[in-house]
Structures are given as C-alpha cells and as structure tokens.
Design a protein around this motif. Structure first.
Motif, PDB file in Angstrom:
ATOM      1  N   LEU A   1       0.823  -1.207   0.000  1.00 23.89           N
ATOM      2  CA  LEU A   1       0.000   0.000   0.000  1.00 23.89           C
ATOM      3  C   LEU A   1       0.863   1.266   0.000  1.00 23.89           C
ATOM      4  O   LEU A   1       0.455   2.319  -0.496  1.00 23.89           O
ATOM      5  N   GLU A   2       2.076   1.134   0.548  1.00 20.82           N
ATOM      6  CA  GLU A   2       2.999   2.265   0.579  1.00 20.82           C
ATOM      7  C   GLU A   2       3.783   2.415  -0.725  1.00 20.82           C
ATOM      8  O   GLU A   2       4.616   3.316  -0.851  1.00 20.82           O
ATOM      9  N   GLY A   3       3.522   1.498  -1.681  1.00 24.95           N
ATOM     10  CA  GLY A   3       4.174   1.629  -2.978  1.00 24.95           C
ATOM     11  C   GLY A   3       5.407   0.778  -3.180  1.00 24.95           C
ATOM     12  O   GLY A   3       6.195   1.025  -4.104  1.00 24.95           O
ATOM     13  N   ALA A   4       5.618  -0.246  -2.346  1.00 32.30           N
ATOM     14  CA  ALA A   4       6.784  -1.117  -2.511  1.00 32.30           C
ATOM     15  C   ALA A   4       6.709  -1.862  -3.848  1.00 32.30           C
ATOM     16  O   ALA A   4       5.634  -2.262  -4.294  1.00 32.30           O
ATOM     17  N   ASN A   5       7.853  -2.014  -4.480  1.00 34.94           N
ATOM     18  CA  ASN A   5       7.927  -2.678  -5.786  1.00 34.94           C
ATOM     19  C   ASN A   5       7.996  -4.190  -5.596  1.00 34.94           C
ATOM     20  O   ASN A   5       8.987  -4.715  -5.065  1.00 34.94           O
ATOM     21  N   LEU A   6       6.952  -4.888  -6.048  1.00 37.09           N
ATOM     22  CA  LEU A   6       6.911  -6.352  -5.893  1.00 37.09           C
ATOM     23  C   LEU A   6       7.866  -7.064  -6.832  1.00 37.09           C
ATOM     24  O   LEU A   6       8.107  -8.265  -6.668  1.00 37.09           O
ATOM     25  N   GLU A   7       8.402  -6.360  -7.827  1.00 43.04           N
ATOM     26  CA  GLU A   7       9.303  -7.007  -8.800  1.00 43.04           C
ATOM     27  C   GLU A   7      10.761  -6.658  -8.562  1.00 43.04           C
ATOM     28  O   GLU A   7      11.611  -6.962  -9.386  1.00 43.04           O
ATOM     29  N   TRP A   8      11.046  -6.016  -7.428  1.00 34.94           N
ATOM     30  CA  TRP A   8      12.444  -5.688  -7.121  1.00 34.94           C
ATOM     31  C   TRP A   8      13.247  -6.968  -6.947  1.00 34.94           C
ATOM     32  O   TRP A   8      12.795  -7.924  -6.322  1.00 34.94           O
ATOM     33  N   MET A   9      14.432  -7.011  -7.517  1.00 37.06           N
ATOM     34  CA  MET A   9      15.243  -8.236  -7.556  1.00 37.06           C
ATOM     35  C   MET A   9      16.553  -8.021  -6.797  1.00 37.06           C
ATOM     36  O   MET A   9      17.236  -7.008  -6.983  1.00 37.06           O
ATOM     37  N   ASP A  10      16.893  -8.978  -5.926  1.00 38.08           N
ATOM     38  CA  ASP A  10      18.144  -8.861  -5.183  1.00 38.08           C
ATOM     39  C   ASP A  10      19.318  -9.359  -6.026  1.00 38.08           C
ATOM     40  O   ASP A  10      19.151  -9.733  -7.194  1.00 38.08           O
ATOM     41  N   LYS A  11      20.504  -9.368  -5.427  1.00 37.81           N
ATOM     42  CA  LYS A  11      21.712  -9.734  -6.167  1.00 37.81           C
ATOM     43  C   LYS A  11      21.698 -11.193  -6.612  1.00 37.81           C
ATOM     44  O   LYS A  11      22.402 -11.573  -7.546  1.00 37.81           O
ATOM     45  N   GLU A  12      20.928 -12.029  -5.945  1.00 37.45           N
ATOM     46  CA  GLU A  12      20.862 -13.451  -6.286  1.00 37.45           C
ATOM     47  C   GLU A  12      19.763 -13.760  -7.297  1.00 37.45           C
ATOM     48  O   GLU A  12      19.537 -14.927  -7.636  1.00 37.45           O
ATOM     49  N   GLY A  13      19.088 -12.728  -7.773  1.00 36.88           N
ATOM     50  CA  GLY A  13      18.050 -12.934  -8.788  1.00 36.88           C
ATOM     51  C   GLY A  13      16.698 -13.299  -8.225  1.00 36.88           C
ATOM     52  O   GLY A  13      15.845 -13.838  -8.942  1.00 36.88           O
ATOM     53  N   ASN A  14      16.470 -13.011  -6.949  1.00 37.11           N
ATOM     54  CA  ASN A  14      15.193 -13.333  -6.316  1.00 37.11           C
ATOM     55  C   ASN A  14      14.265 -12.128  -6.314  1.00 37.11           C
ATOM     56  O   ASN A  14      14.665 -11.025  -5.935  1.00 37.11           O
ATOM     57  N   THR A  15      13.036 -12.335  -6.739  1.00 37.91           N
ATOM     58  CA  THR A  15      11.966 -11.385  -6.446  1.00 37.91           C
ATOM     59  C   THR A  15      11.293 -11.879  -5.164  1.00 37.91           C
ATOM     60  O   THR A  15      11.527 -13.020  -4.729  1.00 37.91           O
ATOM     61  N   PRO A  16      10.449 -11.081  -4.533  1.00 40.31           N
ATOM     62  CA  PRO A  16       9.746 -11.579  -3.342  1.00 40.31           C
ATOM     63  C   PRO A  16       8.988 -12.882  -3.624  1.00 40.31           C
ATOM     64  O   PRO A  16       8.980 -13.794  -2.786  1.00 40.31           O
ATOM     65  N   LEU A  17       8.361 -13.003  -4.815  1.00 38.12           N
ATOM     66  CA  LEU A  17       7.611 -14.220  -5.134  1.00 38.12           C
ATOM     67  C   LEU A  17       8.541 -15.412  -5.325  1.00 38.12           C
ATOM     68  O   LEU A  17       8.243 -16.514  -4.864  1.00 38.12           O
ATOM     69  N   ILE A  18       9.656 -15.202  -6.006  1.00 45.31           N
ATOM     70  CA  ILE A  18      10.615 -16.303  -6.181  1.00 45.31           C
ATOM     71  C   ILE A  18      11.082 -16.799  -4.823  1.00 45.31           C
ATOM     72  O   ILE A  18      11.170 -18.019  -4.579  1.00 45.31           O
ATOM     73  N   LEU A  19      11.372 -15.889  -3.910  1.00 48.56           N
ATOM     74  CA  LEU A  19      11.816 -16.272  -2.574  1.00 48.56           C
ATOM     75  C   LEU A  19      10.741 -17.073  -1.854  1.00 48.56           C
ATOM     76  O   LEU A  19      11.033 -18.082  -1.196  1.00 48.56           O
ATOM     77  N   ALA A  20       9.486 -16.661  -1.996  1.00 46.14           N
ATOM     78  CA  ALA A  20       8.390 -17.361  -1.319  1.00 46.14           C
ATOM     79  C   ALA A  20       8.150 -18.751  -1.897  1.00 46.14           C
ATOM     80  O   ALA A  20       7.636 -19.633  -1.201  1.00 46.14           O
TER      81      ALA A  20
END
Length: 355
Positions: free
Chosen positions: A28-47
């Motif tokens: 709701l605060e505008g966080a980007n759900l597709e942000w990717m870390d250095k290992e290539g994980n998005t929040p969904l990939i991590l979950a």
C-alpha cells in the motif's frame, strides 16, 4: 532512492518471516513487488522456495506479483522452476492456476529428475495437448498379429510442447509412462513432422504406429486402452500432427451395470491421480454377456480372442468380459493377470455354460 531500496529490503524480510500483513502494508505504501536482489530473487521467487511460505506466495500473487518473473540468463529461473525443483506441489498448482506461461518445460524436467510425481502430473496437465491411457504393443510382430492382447501393456501417454518460450508453431514430443506413479518417462519421442501409420477409416485395426524421424529404427505402436476407441485415437493422431484440439471434454467415469460385479481397478487410477482422460464418444459400459450370437466380448463367432480356435467359454472376474477359452485365460491369469479386453486385474476365471 535509498528510502525506496530500504523499503524493498524490508519487503524481503517480511517474506522470509512470513509476515503477510507487513507485506500488504508495504504494498500500500508503494513497494515494488518485482524488485530483484543480487541473487536474482523477487519476493515471489523467494516465497516459492519453501513450503511454509505458501500463504506468502498466495498473498504476493493476489497483490499483483508477476508469476513469470525471472532474472537474466544464465540463471533465468522462474518461481515455477524453484517450486518444482523442491517438489512443492501446492505452490506449483498455485502458480499454474495464475497464468504461468513462460518455460514450463525446464521445471518439468527438474520434477522428473528429482522424481516428484505429483508435480510432474500437475505441470503436464497444464501444458499437454493430449493425455490418456493407451495400449503399447511390443514383442515380435508376428505374434502381435495372432495374439495382440498378450503383447500389449497399459501405458499413460502425454503429448506436450517442447518449449513455450518461442513463438508458435510449437514443436511437440510424445511421452510414455509405465504408470501414473512414475515421475520419469520410459519413452520420449520428438514429434518433428512425425511419420504416422494410421488405420484406415473402415479397417477393424485401431492402432497407430509412430516412426521417429531422427532414428528410423525407433517406432512406437499404440492403440486405445478400451474398445471402440477410434475417437481417442483420432485425438491422439491430431495432437501428434500439431492440429489444434477441441476444448477438452470433462472426465467421464464409466460405471458398471448392475448385472456385473464392480470393477475394482478399471481406470480408477486415471480418474483419481491423472490430470485428465479423454472420454470416448459412444463408449459402452463393459458387461458380462453369456448368450450366443454377436457379443462384444467373444466376437461374432464366439471364438477365443487369444487362440482363435476354442470356444470362448471363460469369463474374467470382476470385469465380466467373456474374453477367451478357459485354457488361455487361465494361462493369462497366472502370468499377466490382466483381462485381454479392458486390462483390469483378473481375480478369478470362471467357466460360462451357453444354452
């Protein structure tokens, strides 16, 4: 920029801890759900890497996370890849039901390699253009002419596209499993301009031979798993040629007439575990016919379907098919123990007296 980055990192922390409410608040605060870390994980990939984070994956998808997200090559691993590689059946089905359309084949290969049978069935059901029980012929061709039922085995057959990444037309492959409990196929044949030897329209033969164009010595002969299966065979041949299939009919569970005992093993495995089974138009329920004349079980002459000499006087229990003479059926029960007509297990062979 630093504030935005910290917000995305906080999102990852909430995913790891399973904090669903925290994830919703950040979104709701505008966080980007597709942000990717250095290992290539998005929040969904991590979950999708842990079974305990299923609720988190479901929440992220509800919030609009991309189910087809993947890092650049050489990693290029989607959420489905990670879930399939770990055998997370529930997560795999969640992803498939929410629009996965990028490279389902690599996750399928991972599931096969690690022998996650239920994951294999789920992915194949999602991408296949044909699936169902068929009979595979094997052994000397001469014996197959005289006793085809003795030289065939019941197999699960699937036709799937070899890749969903590239534009159409897709290339397909034929996959054969010994049973629905197997994660690894027994036969995989590429269908690049396949050479099919189909039965003629009015010919009694209802089998098709597929010749591998890469290896002319390699061929596969298949037939419907039950009688009157020409419609199933047509669906199969069309799928091999890449002809678009009609909307898949619903699963039809065949029931047994009151005059015959219940079928304990008659295709129940396909209904309970298999992704789908094409119903046969005009199919009939197997029944025990003990009268004379033209019968489905004993043929128009009432002769044994196996030796083609002695009268057909043996009935398979519990399926109720009058499939051959007592001598032949007794031998089959002691070896294969399957009805020559429907492939159901034979618990007993009884003699039929015609009047």
């Amino acid at each position: 920029m630093g504030q935005m980055q910290s917000k995305e990192k906080l999102m990852f922390n909430h995913v790891r801890s399973g904090n669903v409410e925290g994830i919703r608040a950040l979104c709701l605060e505008g966080a980007n759900l597709e942000w990717m870390d250095k290992e290539g994980n998005t929040p969904l990939i991590l979950a999708c890497k842990k079974s305990k984070l299923y609720d988190v994956a479901q929440t992220l998808i509800e919030l609009g996370a991309n189910v087809n997200a993947h890092p650049p090559a050489p990693r290029d691993a989607t959420p489905l890849y990670h879930a399939a590689r770990r055998g997370l059946e529930k997560t795999v089905k969640l992803l498939l039901s929410n629009g996965v359309n990028y490279d389902c084949q690599t996750p399928l290969q991972q599931a096969r390699y690690y022998k996650y049978t239920k994951v294999v069935r789920a992915i194949e059901n999602h991408i296949c253009v044909f699936s169902g029980w068929m009979r595979e012929f094997y052994g000397p061709s001469l014996l197959g002419v005289f006793a085809p039922q003795l030289l065939s085995r019941r197999v699960w057959v699937v036709i799937i596209p070899t890749s969903s990444i590239y534009p159409k037309p897709y290339k397909f492959e034929l996959v054969v499993y010994a049973s629905l409990k197997d994660a690894q196929p027994r036969v995989v044949m590429a269908l690049r301009n396949p050479h099919l030897k189909e039965p003629e329209e009015m010919h009694p033969n209802t089998s098709v031979t597929i010749v591998d164009n890469d290896n002319k010595k390699k061929s596969l002969k298949l037939a419907p798993s039950i009688e009157e299966g020409r419609q199933q065979l047509k669906w199969f041949c069309d799928a091999c040629k890449g002809i678009p299939q009609p909307v898949r009919p619903p699963v039809v569970v065949q029931t047994v007439l009151p005059s015959a005992p219940p079928l304990a093993d008659y295709d129940t495995e396909a209904v309970e575990e298999g992704p789908m089974h094409y119903p046969l138009s005009g199919s009939t329920t197997p029944s025990a016919s003990v009268g004379g004349g033209n019968t489905e079980d004993g043929g128009s002459s009432g002769q044994c379907l196996i030796c083609m000499d002695a009268p057909s006087d043996g009935i398979c229990v519990p399926c109720g098919h009058v499939a051959g003479c007592m001598s032949c059926l007794t031998q089959i029960k002691s070896h294969a123990s399957e009805c020559p007509i429907c492939r159901a297990n034979i618990h007993q062979v009884m003699k039929v007296y015609r009047v």
